[in-house]
Scaffold this active site. Structure first.
Site, mmCIF file in Angstrom:
data_model
loop_
_atom_site.group_PDB
_atom_site.id
_atom_site.type_symbol
_atom_site.label_atom_id
_atom_site.label_comp_id
_atom_site.label_asym_id
_atom_site.label_seq_id
_atom_site.Cartn_x
_atom_site.Cartn_y
_atom_site.Cartn_z
ATOM 1 N N TYR A 61 0.844 -1.203 0.000
ATOM 2 C CA TYR A 61 0.000 0.000 0.000
ATOM 3 C C TYR A 61 0.877 1.250 0.000
ATOM 4 O O TYR A 61 1.744 1.419 0.850
ATOM 5 C CB TYR A 61 -0.964 0.019 1.197
ATOM 6 C CG TYR A 61 -2.036 -1.046 1.128
ATOM 7 C CD1 TYR A 61 -2.240 -1.792 -0.036
ATOM 8 C CD2 TYR A 61 -2.872 -1.300 2.204
ATOM 9 C CE1 TYR A 61 -3.221 -2.764 -0.106
ATOM 10 C CE2 TYR A 61 -3.858 -2.277 2.141
ATOM 11 C CZ TYR A 61 -4.023 -3.005 0.989
ATOM 12 O OH TYR A 61 -4.995 -3.972 0.930
ATOM 13 N N GLN A 185 -9.625 -12.922 2.614
ATOM 14 C CA GLN A 185 -9.996 -11.545 2.261
ATOM 15 C C GLN A 185 -10.274 -11.430 0.765
ATOM 16 O O GLN A 185 -9.380 -11.126 -0.022
ATOM 17 C CB GLN A 185 -8.890 -10.568 2.689
ATOM 18 C CG GLN A 185 -9.309 -9.125 2.496
ATOM 19 C CD GLN A 185 -8.298 -8.081 2.951
ATOM 20 O OE1 GLN A 185 -8.127 -7.069 2.292
ATOM 21 N NE2 GLN A 185 -7.651 -8.302 4.077
ATOM 22 N N GLN A 270 -10.771 7.421 3.852
ATOM 23 C CA GLN A 270 -9.686 8.052 4.611
ATOM 24 C C GLN A 270 -10.188 9.407 5.113
ATOM 25 O O GLN A 270 -9.444 10.387 5.231
ATOM 26 C CB GLN A 270 -8.430 8.206 3.734
ATOM 27 C CG GLN A 270 -7.964 6.915 3.070
ATOM 28 C CD GLN A 270 -7.521 5.833 4.049
ATOM 29 O OE1 GLN A 270 -6.650 6.051 4.886
ATOM 30 N NE2 GLN A 270 -8.128 4.640 3.958
ATOM 31 N N ARG A 274 -16.401 9.825 7.886
ATOM 32 C CA ARG A 274 -16.960 8.636 7.213
ATOM 33 C C ARG A 274 -16.517 7.348 7.911
ATOM 34 O O ARG A 274 -17.268 6.378 7.959
ATOM 35 C CB ARG A 274 -16.533 8.604 5.749
ATOM 36 C CG ARG A 274 -17.283 9.612 4.919
ATOM 37 C CD ARG A 274 -16.758 9.608 3.500
ATOM 38 N NE ARG A 274 -17.520 10.496 2.650
ATOM 39 C CZ ARG A 274 -17.161 10.813 1.424
ATOM 40 N NH1 ARG A 274 -16.064 10.296 0.893
ATOM 41 N NH2 ARG A 274 -17.901 11.627 0.705
HETATM 42 P P1 NAP Z 1 -14.370 1.066 -0.381
HETATM 43 O O1 NAP Z 1 -15.010 1.371 0.922
HETATM 44 O O2 NAP Z 1 -15.087 0.192 -1.331
HETATM 45 O O3 NAP Z 1 -14.030 2.432 -1.139
HETATM 46 C C1 NAP Z 1 -13.482 3.516 -0.439
HETATM 47 C C2 NAP Z 1 -13.460 4.706 -1.378
HETATM 48 O O4 NAP Z 1 -14.797 5.188 -1.538
HETATM 49 C C3 NAP Z 1 -12.624 5.844 -0.834
HETATM 50 O O5 NAP Z 1 -11.881 6.415 -1.894
HETATM 51 C C4 NAP Z 1 -13.677 6.821 -0.335
HETATM 52 O O6 NAP Z 1 -13.260 8.170 -0.417
HETATM 53 C C5 NAP Z 1 -14.791 6.575 -1.327
HETATM 54 N N1 NAP Z 1 -16.093 7.035 -0.849
HETATM 55 C C6 NAP Z 1 -16.911 7.870 -1.532
HETATM 56 N N2 NAP Z 1 -18.002 8.151 -0.814
HETATM 57 C C7 NAP Z 1 -17.895 7.485 0.348
HETATM 58 C C8 NAP Z 1 -18.721 7.387 1.493
HETATM 59 N N3 NAP Z 1 -19.880 8.048 1.591
HETATM 60 N N4 NAP Z 1 -18.319 6.621 2.519
HETATM 61 C C9 NAP Z 1 -17.157 5.947 2.443
HETATM 62 N N5 NAP Z 1 -16.307 6.020 1.384
HETATM 63 C C10 NAP Z 1 -16.679 6.766 0.331
HETATM 64 O O7 NAP Z 1 -12.982 0.429 0.014
HETATM 65 P P2 NAP Z 1 -11.512 0.390 -0.652
HETATM 66 O O8 NAP Z 1 -10.768 1.600 -0.226
HETATM 67 O O9 NAP Z 1 -11.585 0.100 -2.096
HETATM 68 O O10 NAP Z 1 -10.946 -0.896 0.090
HETATM 69 C C11 NAP Z 1 -11.063 -0.991 1.519
HETATM 70 C C12 NAP Z 1 -9.914 -1.728 2.097
HETATM 71 O O11 NAP Z 1 -9.893 -3.056 1.566
HETATM 72 C C13 NAP Z 1 -8.516 -1.189 1.776
HETATM 73 O O12 NAP Z 1 -8.126 -0.095 2.578
HETATM 74 C C14 NAP Z 1 -7.671 -2.392 2.045
HETATM 75 O O13 NAP Z 1 -7.443 -2.563 3.431
HETATM 76 C C15 NAP Z 1 -8.560 -3.525 1.535
HETATM 77 N N6 NAP Z 1 -8.224 -3.922 0.146
HETATM 78 C C16 NAP Z 1 -7.657 -5.148 -0.019
HETATM 79 C C17 NAP Z 1 -7.357 -5.613 -1.280
HETATM 80 C C18 NAP Z 1 -6.761 -6.981 -1.411
HETATM 81 O O14 NAP Z 1 -6.361 -7.373 -2.519
HETATM 82 N N7 NAP Z 1 -6.701 -7.752 -0.346
HETATM 83 C C19 NAP Z 1 -7.624 -4.833 -2.422
HETATM 84 C C20 NAP Z 1 -8.207 -3.580 -2.233
HETATM 85 C C21 NAP Z 1 -8.518 -3.138 -0.941
HETATM 86 P P3 NAP Z 1 -12.872 9.022 0.924
HETATM 87 O O15 NAP Z 1 -11.585 8.459 1.413
HETATM 88 O O16 NAP Z 1 -12.750 10.398 0.400
HETATM 89 O O17 NAP Z 1 -13.981 8.858 1.916
#
Ligand code: NAP
Length: 304
Positions: A61, A185, A270, A274
């Site tokens: 990351y 995961q 982040q 939220r």
């Molecule tokens: P997500 O919750 O699906 O998407 C988060 C994104 O949505 C952020 O950029 C966020 O922006 C945005 N967003 C827009 N409106 C929102 C709202 N109302 N509430 C919350 N978020 C909103 O999750 P993700 O970041 O894609 O993934 C989550 C976690 O999964 C990662 O941090 C990581 O730990 C894990 N992950 C694992 C893998 C793997 O291969 N194992 C791959 C990808 C992710 P803001 O930050 O501006 O709120």
């Protein structure tokens, strides 16, 4: 109309006895937008103060295609160094096994060095959960298991998990491990429903693995749907969100949490407000009718 049970206030990682919050916070996007250690500390506090004590990161990351490998772990390491008391307040998960530009590497030497490097960036003696990020097809699961069992025996890693593994890959690694896997995961969200019917969650229940859902909002698409299908899913979530006075994104987390496998959504935001808001997912009740309405919208066709 029969209601599904509310999620418990605590879940456990497999059979490890490690108690975790039923929602996690993830740091994939932490080392973006020029965030400083002070910014990162604010986010860590926002999660912990909301009762979200399960934190997920990975060595990759921060990697932007050319540099930044390790940056998210290093930022968290700075937070922990500045406030050592925080370590005991969190269950800390990280991952390794992707070494750019070599895609995936689970050779014994690489895994050993990856775990050491994560601990040193995080400035901790051990992590509570260490996950293989993506499967290395060229690594024999028996070799991988030996290194991972050694990592547990040395006290550097308390428990083991996988991510993005097929069911057969999960079963093969688990077969050879002395310290059985406690988590898996995959990507799961109201927009990514493969796991519900492809057997992955059934295998998790059978093996006693706690499923951690990555991108639980489809990377944010649940909040800003564009396609007709995504909009239909959003509308089905809104029915429950509006009736229970929560946001659609909170309804999305709670929809995952209502599954009997005990899915833990990893909040990817982040933004401190939220992150904190996510904790409200514990209060949302689903009926079978409403739950299936979201699934059917995501399938785009009726169930048989
Ligand atoms: P997500 O919750 O699906 O998407 C988060 C994104 O949505 C952020 O950029 C966020 O922006 C945005 N967003 C827009 N409106 C929102 C709202 N109302 N509430 C919350 N978020 C909103 O999750 P993700 O970041 O894609 O993934 C989550 C976690 O999964 C990662 O941090 C990581 O730990 C894990 N992950 C694992 C893998 C793997 O291969 N194992 C791959 C990808 C992710 P803001 O930050 O501006 O709120």
């Amino acid at each position: 109309m029969s209601e599904l049970p509310l999620p418990p206030t605590t879940r456990h990682l497999g059979a490890s006895g490690i108690a975790v919050s039923p929602i996690a916070w993830g740091m994939w996007r932490l080392a973006e937008d020029g965030r400083t250690a002070a910014d990162a500390a604010r986010l860590v506090h926002a999660a912990l103060d909301a009762g979200i004590t399960f934190l997920d990161t990975a060595d990759i990351y921060g990697f932007d295609g050319s540099g930044g490998f390790g940056d998210a772990e290093a930022l968290l390491g700075e937070v922990l160094a500045a406030e050592p008391g925080l370590r005991a307040r969190m269950v800390l998960a990280t991952k390794g096994g992707i070494m750019p530009p070599l895609p995936y590497d689970q050779s014994a030497d690489y895994l050993r060095s990856a775990i050491e490097a994560s601990l040193s960036r995080l400035k901790v003696d051990s992590v509570d959960l260490w996950q293989i990020h993506r499967p290395d097809i060229l690594a024999h699961p028996q070799e991988v298991a030996r290194v991972l069992d050694d990592a547990v025996a040395s006290g550097k890693v308390r428990s083991l998990g996988v991510s993005n593994f097929t069911q057969a890959q999960t079963a093969a690694l688990n077969h050879f491990l002395g310290n059985k896997l406690v988590s898996t995961q995959p990507e799961i969200s109201p927009l990514r429903i493969d796991c519900f019917e492809n057997g992955e969650l059934d295998q998790a229940m059978m093996l006693g693995l706690t499923p951690l859902a990555w991108s639980p909002l489809g990377g944010g698409r649940v909040a800003a749907p564009e396609s007709a299908r995504d909009k239909a899913v959003a509308a089905a979530l809104d029915v429950v969100a509006e009736a229970q006075g929560v946001s659609r994104t909170v309804a999305a987390y709670s929809w995952l949490m209502a599954h009997p496998a005990g899915i833990i959504p990893i909040i990817g935001s982040q933004n401190p407000e939220r992150i904190a808001e996510g904790a409200a997912a514990l209060t949302v009740r689903w009926t079978r009718t409403d739950w299936y309405a979201v699934l059917v919208a995501a399938r785009g066709e009726r169930l048989p």
